[in-house]
Enzyme design. Structure first.
Site, mmCIF file in Angstrom:
data_model
loop_
_atom_site.group_PDB
_atom_site.id
_atom_site.type_symbol
_atom_site.label_atom_id
_atom_site.label_comp_id
_atom_site.label_asym_id
_atom_site.label_seq_id
_atom_site.Cartn_x
_atom_site.Cartn_y
_atom_site.Cartn_z
ATOM 1 N N LYS A 1 0.833 -1.212 0.000
ATOM 2 C CA LYS A 1 0.000 0.000 0.000
ATOM 3 C C LYS A 1 0.870 1.266 0.000
ATOM 4 O O LYS A 1 0.601 2.197 -0.738
ATOM 5 C CB LYS A 1 -0.919 0.046 1.244
ATOM 6 C CG LYS A 1 -1.874 -1.129 1.354
ATOM 7 C CD LYS A 1 -2.828 -0.953 2.534
ATOM 8 C CE LYS A 1 -2.154 -0.946 3.896
ATOM 9 N NZ LYS A 1 -1.640 -2.259 4.331
ATOM 10 N N ARG B 1 -9.604 0.611 9.290
ATOM 11 C CA ARG B 1 -9.189 -0.766 9.529
ATOM 12 C C ARG B 1 -10.271 -1.584 10.210
ATOM 13 O O ARG B 1 -10.051 -2.750 10.525
ATOM 14 C CB ARG B 1 -7.942 -0.784 10.406
ATOM 15 C CG ARG B 1 -6.626 -0.959 9.642
ATOM 16 C CD ARG B 1 -5.495 -0.809 10.624
ATOM 17 N NE ARG B 1 -4.310 -1.512 10.272
ATOM 18 C CZ ARG B 1 -3.287 -0.979 9.601
ATOM 19 N NH1 ARG B 1 -3.337 0.251 9.145
ATOM 20 N NH2 ARG B 1 -2.205 -1.684 9.382
ATOM 21 N N ARG C 1 12.012 -5.779 4.936
ATOM 22 C CA ARG C 1 11.635 -4.413 4.569
ATOM 23 C C ARG C 1 12.382 -3.381 5.417
ATOM 24 O O ARG C 1 12.581 -3.580 6.611
ATOM 25 C CB ARG C 1 10.134 -4.267 4.797
ATOM 26 C CG ARG C 1 9.612 -2.888 4.554
ATOM 27 C CD ARG C 1 8.133 -2.883 4.534
ATOM 28 N NE ARG C 1 7.571 -2.757 5.864
ATOM 29 C CZ ARG C 1 6.303 -2.472 6.094
ATOM 30 N NH1 ARG C 1 5.469 -2.349 5.080
ATOM 31 N NH2 ARG C 1 5.855 -2.365 7.318
ATOM 32 N N ARG D 1 11.425 -1.291 10.916
ATOM 33 C CA ARG D 1 10.379 -0.919 11.875
ATOM 34 C C ARG D 1 10.315 -1.900 13.035
ATOM 35 O O ARG D 1 10.506 -3.092 12.856
ATOM 36 C CB ARG D 1 9.014 -0.878 11.160
ATOM 37 C CG ARG D 1 8.722 0.460 10.544
ATOM 38 C CD ARG D 1 7.508 0.486 9.661
ATOM 39 N NE ARG D 1 6.350 -0.260 10.139
ATOM 40 C CZ ARG D 1 5.201 -0.308 9.500
ATOM 41 N NH1 ARG D 1 5.032 0.364 8.364
ATOM 42 N NH2 ARG D 1 4.193 -1.005 9.965
ATOM 43 N N ARG E 1 -0.181 -8.833 13.301
ATOM 44 C CA ARG E 1 -0.767 -7.894 12.331
ATOM 45 C C ARG E 1 -1.573 -8.639 11.277
ATOM 46 O O ARG E 1 -2.629 -8.162 10.847
ATOM 47 C CB ARG E 1 0.338 -7.060 11.673
ATOM 48 C CG ARG E 1 0.854 -5.972 12.615
ATOM 49 C CD ARG E 1 2.252 -5.522 12.256
ATOM 50 N NE ARG E 1 2.348 -4.852 10.995
ATOM 51 C CZ ARG E 1 3.488 -4.714 10.306
ATOM 52 N NH1 ARG E 1 4.610 -5.238 10.768
ATOM 53 N NH2 ARG E 1 3.493 -4.075 9.168
HETATM 54 P P1 ADP Z 1 1.029 -2.036 7.907
HETATM 55 O O1 ADP Z 1 -0.121 -1.795 6.969
HETATM 56 O O2 ADP Z 1 2.258 -2.509 7.206
HETATM 57 O O3 ADP Z 1 0.681 -2.878 9.101
HETATM 58 P P2 ADP Z 1 0.827 0.653 9.041
HETATM 59 O O4 ADP Z 1 1.926 1.633 9.079
HETATM 60 O O5 ADP Z 1 -0.387 0.976 8.245
HETATM 61 O O6 ADP Z 1 1.510 -0.670 8.527
HETATM 62 O O7 ADP Z 1 0.334 0.335 10.521
HETATM 63 C C1 ADP Z 1 1.233 0.004 11.560
HETATM 64 C C2 ADP Z 1 0.488 -0.124 12.868
HETATM 65 O O8 ADP Z 1 -0.123 1.138 13.207
HETATM 66 C C3 ADP Z 1 -0.657 -1.123 12.893
HETATM 67 O O9 ADP Z 1 -0.227 -2.446 13.144
HETATM 68 C C4 ADP Z 1 -1.508 -0.562 14.067
HETATM 69 O O10 ADP Z 1 -0.945 -0.888 15.324
HETATM 70 C C5 ADP Z 1 -1.366 0.948 13.874
HETATM 71 N N1 ADP Z 1 -2.439 1.483 13.004
HETATM 72 C C6 ADP Z 1 -2.284 2.045 11.776
HETATM 73 N N2 ADP Z 1 -3.485 2.393 11.264
HETATM 74 C C7 ADP Z 1 -4.419 2.038 12.182
HETATM 75 C C8 ADP Z 1 -5.839 2.096 12.232
HETATM 76 N N3 ADP Z 1 -6.552 2.609 11.220
HETATM 77 N N4 ADP Z 1 -6.467 1.623 13.342
HETATM 78 C C9 ADP Z 1 -5.775 1.136 14.369
HETATM 79 N N5 ADP Z 1 -4.428 1.003 14.385
HETATM 80 C C10 ADP Z 1 -3.750 1.450 13.298
#
Ligand code: ADP
Length: 228
Positions: free
Chosen positions: A17, A92, A131, A166, A177
């Site tokens: 994404k 999400r 990554r 990360r 996740r």
């Molecule tokens: P990825 O899609 O690779 O997991 P992100 O950077 O989108 O990476 O998200 C990393 C973390 O940030 C998630 O595992 C969660 O803990 C938190 N997070 C991100 N977006 C949300 C969301 N919309 N709702 C709740 N937690 C979120």
């Protein structure tokens, strides 16, 4: 003034994404709103919100809705009503998706398209373990085989910022996740399908091919001309 597209990029962690969002914002000149990047930005600045969110992120579970919805919608609503955006990582779950719809409808707007990038689980685990992410612009990069994330200094292709691994790309956080995606996030596929907003794209392909397929889906909605 023509309106910018209002898009959601959807998919499991590691689907690509962030990579596709960067390419799309460069091309479409719309805002990129990544909830994960917003949290990481807060953390880098040591804000209470960032510290609180990091506790959830490092475990690979969702940050509670009351923190997430405010921070994501504040960004969406800071744009003017004609401006387009790509949401990446938000919504999400259905509570977040409904709050987004409600916020947009306050401006008599709605989403134009939700693009779901599909990648099988085994591939996701490989990708996330290999990554690195830029500290400055957050662009994701792939670790070449043989490169060591701890010792080899590497720089971002886009802005020459420092690359790092990360904290939530560890095996146990990656596992969580993916489980969280399956249980809490993937029901949104049906939610958006029923609204006629869902476009699905295979994510196991070159970055360019995925990008071209995403663009083809976007061009289809931009041509219909019936956007509100
Ligand atoms: P990825 O899609 O690779 O997991 P992100 O950077 O989108 O990476 O998200 C990393 C973390 O940030 C998630 O595992 C969660 O803990 C938190 N997070 C991100 N977006 C949300 C969301 N919309 N709702 C709740 N937690 C979120």
């Amino acid at each position: 003034m023509t309106q910018g597209l209002r898009l959601v990029l959807f998919g499991p962690p590691g689907a690509g994404k962030g990579t596709q969002a960067q390419l799309l914002v460069d091309r479409l000149k719309i805002a990129h709103i990544s909830s994960g990047n917003l949290f990481r930005h807060h953390l880098q600045n040591g804000t209470p919100l960032g510290l609180k969110a990091a506790d959830y992120m490092n475990r690979g579970v969702l940050v509670p809705d009351e923190l997430t919805i405010d921070i994501a919608l504040e960004k969406v609503m800071s744009l003017n009503a004609e401006e387009g955006f790509i949401l990446d990582g938000f919504p999400r779950n259905t509570i977040q998706a409904n709050s987004l719809d409600d916020a947009l409808s306050l401006r008599s707007r709605r989403l134009d398209l939700v693009i779901a990038i599909d990648v099988p689980e085994g591939e996701l685990i490989d990708r996330l373990g290999g990554r690195m992410v830029c500290r400055e612009c957050q662009a994701p990069h792939r670790l070449e085989s043989g490169q060591n994330p701890q010792s080899d200094e590497q720089r971002c292709d886009r802005c020459a910022g420092e690359l790092y691994q990360r904290d939530d790309d560890t095996p146990s956080a990656v596992h969580n996740r993916i489980v969280v995606y399956q249980n809490e996030t993937s029901p949104l596929l049906e939610f958006y399908r029923q609204k006629g907003l869902l476009a699905e794209v295979g994510g196991v392909d070159t970055v360019e091919n995925v990008y071209n397929n995403v663009l083809a889906k976007i061009q289809r909605v931009s041509k219909t001309g019936d956007r509100e």
